[in-house]
Design an enzyme around this catalytic site. Sequence first.
Site, PDB file in Angstrom:
ATOM      1  N   CYS A   2       0.829  -1.208   0.000  1.00 61.45           N
ATOM      2  CA  CYS A   2       0.000   0.000   0.000  1.00 61.45           C
ATOM      3  C   CYS A   2       0.866   1.263   0.000  1.00 61.45           C
ATOM      4  O   CYS A   2       2.038   1.224   0.370  1.00 61.45           O
ATOM      5  CB  CYS A   2      -0.922   0.091   1.206  1.00 61.45           C
ATOM      6  SG  CYS A   2      -1.871  -1.388   1.504  1.00 61.45           S
ATOM      7  N   ARG A  27       2.948   0.521  -5.452  1.00 62.32           N
ATOM      8  CA  ARG A  27       2.935  -0.160  -4.155  1.00 62.32           C
ATOM      9  C   ARG A  27       1.654  -0.961  -3.935  1.00 62.32           C
ATOM     10  O   ARG A  27       1.525  -1.668  -2.939  1.00 62.32           O
ATOM     11  CB  ARG A  27       3.054   0.869  -3.029  1.00 62.32           C
ATOM     12  CG  ARG A  27       4.314   1.700  -3.091  1.00 62.32           C
ATOM     13  CD  ARG A  27       4.330   2.703  -1.974  1.00 62.32           C
ATOM     14  NE  ARG A  27       4.380   2.051  -0.693  1.00 62.32           N
ATOM     15  CZ  ARG A  27       5.489   1.624  -0.101  1.00 62.32           C
ATOM     16  NH1 ARG A  27       6.645   1.808  -0.691  1.00 62.32           N
ATOM     17  NH2 ARG A  27       5.442   1.034   1.068  1.00 62.32           N
ATOM     18  N   TRP A  82      -2.958  -2.507  -1.497  1.00 64.36           N
ATOM     19  CA  TRP A  82      -2.609  -3.862  -1.930  1.00 64.36           C
ATOM     20  C   TRP A  82      -3.138  -4.752  -0.828  1.00 64.36           C
ATOM     21  O   TRP A  82      -2.619  -4.745   0.287  1.00 64.36           O
ATOM     22  CB  TRP A  82      -1.095  -3.987  -2.069  1.00 64.36           C
ATOM     23  CG  TRP A  82      -0.629  -5.287  -2.627  1.00 64.36           C
ATOM     24  CD1 TRP A  82      -0.569  -5.633  -3.945  1.00 64.36           C
ATOM     25  CD2 TRP A  82      -0.115  -6.409  -1.899  1.00 64.36           C
ATOM     26  NE1 TRP A  82      -0.067  -6.903  -4.074  1.00 64.36           N
ATOM     27  CE2 TRP A  82       0.213  -7.397  -2.842  1.00 64.36           C
ATOM     28  CE3 TRP A  82       0.078  -6.683  -0.546  1.00 64.36           C
ATOM     29  CZ2 TRP A  82       0.742  -8.640  -2.481  1.00 64.36           C
ATOM     30  CZ3 TRP A  82       0.598  -7.911  -0.189  1.00 64.36           C
ATOM     31  CH2 TRP A  82       0.936  -8.875  -1.146  1.00 64.36           C
ATOM     32  N   ASN A 106      -0.453   1.744   6.020  1.00 59.17           N
ATOM     33  CA  ASN A 106       0.330   0.780   5.244  1.00 59.17           C
ATOM     34  C   ASN A 106       1.043  -0.110   6.246  1.00 59.17           C
ATOM     35  O   ASN A 106       1.753   0.392   7.111  1.00 59.17           O
ATOM     36  CB  ASN A 106       1.325   1.555   4.381  1.00 59.17           C
ATOM     37  CG  ASN A 106       2.466   0.687   3.849  1.00 59.17           C
ATOM     38  OD1 ASN A 106       3.582   1.142   3.746  1.00 59.17           O
ATOM     39  ND2 ASN A 106       2.191  -0.544   3.530  1.00 59.17           N
ATOM     40  N   GLY A 107       0.830  -1.425   6.118  1.00 56.09           N
ATOM     41  CA  GLY A 107       1.483  -2.339   7.062  1.00 56.09           C
ATOM     42  C   GLY A 107       0.498  -3.382   7.539  1.00 56.09           C
ATOM     43  O   GLY A 107      -0.581  -3.548   6.965  1.00 56.09           O
ATOM     44  N   GLU A 505      16.815 -14.194 -13.986  1.00 52.49           N
ATOM     45  CA  GLU A 505      16.221 -12.869 -14.106  1.00 52.49           C
ATOM     46  C   GLU A 505      15.319 -12.783 -15.351  1.00 52.49           C
ATOM     47  O   GLU A 505      14.235 -12.197 -15.300  1.00 52.49           O
ATOM     48  CB  GLU A 505      17.339 -11.812 -14.141  1.00 52.49           C
ATOM     49  CG  GLU A 505      16.899 -10.379 -14.293  1.00 52.49           C
ATOM     50  CD  GLU A 505      15.953  -9.886 -13.195  1.00 52.49           C
ATOM     51  OE1 GLU A 505      15.731 -10.595 -12.206  1.00 52.49           O
ATOM     52  OE2 GLU A 505      15.407  -8.778 -13.368  1.00 52.49           O
ATOM     53  N   LYS A 509      11.375 -11.909 -15.195  1.00 53.32           N
ATOM     54  CA  LYS A 509      10.775 -10.786 -15.931  1.00 53.32           C
ATOM     55  C   LYS A 509       9.589 -11.282 -16.744  1.00 53.32           C
ATOM     56  O   LYS A 509       8.532 -10.676 -16.729  1.00 53.32           O
ATOM     57  CB  LYS A 509      11.790 -10.145 -16.897  1.00 53.32           C
ATOM     58  CG  LYS A 509      12.876  -9.307 -16.269  1.00 53.32           C
ATOM     59  CD  LYS A 509      12.431  -8.002 -15.667  1.00 53.32           C
ATOM     60  CE  LYS A 509      12.012  -8.176 -14.247  1.00 53.32           C
ATOM     61  NZ  LYS A 509      12.956  -8.012 -13.185  1.00 53.32           N
ATOM     62  N   GLU A 512       6.541 -12.383 -14.451  1.00 55.41           N
ATOM     63  CA  GLU A 512       5.832 -11.390 -13.641  1.00 55.41           C
ATOM     64  C   GLU A 512       5.017 -10.403 -14.470  1.00 55.41           C
ATOM     65  O   GLU A 512       4.028  -9.878 -13.979  1.00 55.41           O
ATOM     66  CB  GLU A 512       6.762 -10.675 -12.660  1.00 55.41           C
ATOM     67  CG  GLU A 512       7.720  -9.687 -13.251  1.00 55.41           C
ATOM     68  CD  GLU A 512       8.597  -9.026 -12.183  1.00 55.41           C
ATOM     69  OE1 GLU A 512       8.159  -8.841 -11.054  1.00 55.41           O
ATOM     70  OE2 GLU A 512       9.753  -8.689 -12.519  1.00 55.41           O
ATOM     71  N   HIS A 528      19.220 -33.072 -15.386  1.00 50.81           N
ATOM     72  CA  HIS A 528      18.746 -33.672 -14.129  1.00 50.81           C
ATOM     73  C   HIS A 528      17.246 -33.492 -13.941  1.00 50.81           C
ATOM     74  O   HIS A 528      16.748 -33.638 -12.832  1.00 50.81           O
ATOM     75  CB  HIS A 528      19.506 -33.066 -12.942  1.00 50.81           C
ATOM     76  CG  HIS A 528      20.982 -33.313 -13.010  1.00 50.81           C
ATOM     77  ND1 HIS A 528      21.532 -34.554 -12.801  1.00 50.81           N
ATOM     78  CD2 HIS A 528      22.016 -32.489 -13.312  1.00 50.81           C
ATOM     79  CE1 HIS A 528      22.841 -34.479 -12.950  1.00 50.81           C
ATOM     80  NE2 HIS A 528      23.160 -33.236 -13.271  1.00 50.81           N
ATOM     81  N   LYS A 627       5.471  -3.014  -5.916  1.00 51.38           N
ATOM     82  CA  LYS A 627       6.887  -2.718  -6.110  1.00 51.38           C
ATOM     83  C   LYS A 627       7.697  -2.987  -4.847  1.00 51.38           C
ATOM     84  O   LYS A 627       8.779  -3.551  -4.895  1.00 51.38           O
ATOM     85  CB  LYS A 627       7.021  -1.241  -6.511  1.00 51.38           C
ATOM     86  CG  LYS A 627       8.446  -0.780  -6.749  1.00 51.38           C
ATOM     87  CD  LYS A 627       8.907  -1.166  -8.117  1.00 51.38           C
ATOM     88  CE  LYS A 627      10.349  -0.799  -8.373  1.00 51.38           C
ATOM     89  NZ  LYS A 627      10.926  -1.674  -9.405  1.00 51.38           N
TER      90      LYS A 627
END
Length: 632
Positions: A2, A27, A82, A106-107, A505, A509, A512, A528, A627
């Site tokens: 948030c 956020r 969020w 926020n939290g 990476e 990318k 997501e 394997h 983010k």
Amino acid sequence: MCGIVGYIGPRACAPLLIDGLRKLEYRGYDSAGLAVIDTSPTALGEPPKLGVVRSVGKLGKLDDAIRERPLPGNIGIGHTRWATHGRPTEGNAHPHLVGDVAVVHNGILENHVELRNELVALGRKFLSETDTEIAAHLIDIELANGAPTLLEATKLALSRVRGAYAIAAVSRREPDVIVVAKSFSPLVLGIGDGEVFAASDVPALIQHTRDVIFLEDGDICELRAGAVKIERLLVHGDGSPERITVTPVVRHPRRIDWSPAQAEKQGYKHFMLKEIFEQPTALENTLRGRVSLDDGDINSGEIGLSPEIARSIRRVVLLACGTSHHAAIAGRNWIESVAKVPATVELASEFRYRDAIIGEGDLVIAVSQSGETADTLAAVRDAKRQGAHILAVANVVGSAIPRVADASLYTHAGPEIGVASTKAFTTQLSALLMFAVWLGRRRETLGEDRAKQILQRAIELPTAMREVLDLADACQKIARRQIVATEANHCLFLGRGLSYPIALEGALKLKEISYVHAEGYAAGEMKHGPIALIDAAMPVVVVAPKDHHYEKIASNVQEVRAREGRVIAVVPKGDTTIAELAQDVIEIPDVDPELTPFITVIPLQLIAYHAADLKGTDVDQPRNLAKTVTVE
Ligand code: M6R
């Protein structure tokens, strides 16, 4: 996660708050809302109106709602959410209004169940499923019990909660004040001329002022137009009758050098694309003033650790999450290959929950773009408690992890707004490479000539990066042909050595932002297990620069082709061996084998970007993500 904002000053605040929230949408973006106090004259004895508007969905929806129901006034708070506790509904959106008080948060309040039960038993009615509404009730109760001001009521309310918060509250009974407080979640104040801003992050206020105060955990502040009072709130868990102690603190504003334009799209379709293209400049900024080619060294003042520490440490432990973890893997390799110091790399979210053996003689490098990632922060605090030295590699100046660390090496990438990290990654790589050189020079494990060579080539990297960025159209065609047109649901990324974190990476990318399932794998591990997945429908991205792994990975490409996998290969310019086997080839310029990650990651970022854009997903704000991950 948030984002929260607040404004108090002479201007109409709703547009300012909406604009601030827009900068914080990274956020969280499942719902949003504002509470604004309208101080225009009311009937005799009536307190001013406190208007609240909330809506589900992206910020545009809130904008529309406010156009229909304007919120006049120049004191207000806002929130972009969020969801953690409760679904993304209008009822769960912030601000939460209880009595005369509105609160944004926020939290996570960890003891919310216990407190909610207690408040329900007192006859309190809850209109949402959120933990935040509890805080609003607690403040309202303290005011009803005689707390003289919103500030005093908030202090008492916060003494009841456990967990993480950045909180802002307004009351129509005190229409010239905003109260904000911070514990574990980020909160920054912006000091303007006769006006004060509060926000979860700097981009939300940089357009209005560059003078900011990063609040510390335990800070509680009373904001008035042109005046800030900060106190430190200490809550006693020892059953003492006075459950809080408050001490005044002075925090001086610091000047931020980010420009407002850096937080805008500047003609690019998405922030992510802009940030991919900013990488050469961002890298120049990271290296600027820190590298000395004359003696092949890094300016010690920039690293912030003493040469004695460099010489005495026995081991380096790198801690990070997500993309920063991938940069940390490359960093680990460099610390071993360049500085010859034993190094390990750990996911902070795993490290903090096991009985890791760490302490004196260890140097922990915490890598984090935001400097606020909850798991990395907690892991760093643990390691520090156990006696390790801490170096933060972070982008956001003054954020929580650098504040806990003994020293900080900032990446100077500028604000990164796209949720998918790009320029933060390449600048983290450069910070870690510089650290490896610095360490090797202090311990005399890296000779001057090789150090000069690495640094000279690092300085040349932006030119090579620009050359790769010219391949954006080719990457778009590959994304269209290999992923979008074939409706690929899966994709494999392979690499060895320094190309292994790049494979990880590239896969992160793609998944997501385009929601295509992707796996990054060490190419030597393919036999394997993952080789069983390969058939004609599987695109396999192979990262194969010119280094001592080249021949081995060429054999892996043969193995993929033998099973009809479709190969997209990142290869050195002029390559024929792998190029002849691959369906699609991206040729990259020749760079020092130690520096290939800076270059090989760019086509992977571009392929992921274009795949997502062609699929029409929300590139900058992918679903379910935020983010800065300030939840554990
Ligand atoms: O701010 P941090 O670097 O600590 O964030 C870590 C991760 O949350 C972050 O890298 C995340 O994985 C990004 N979405 C990747 O693009």
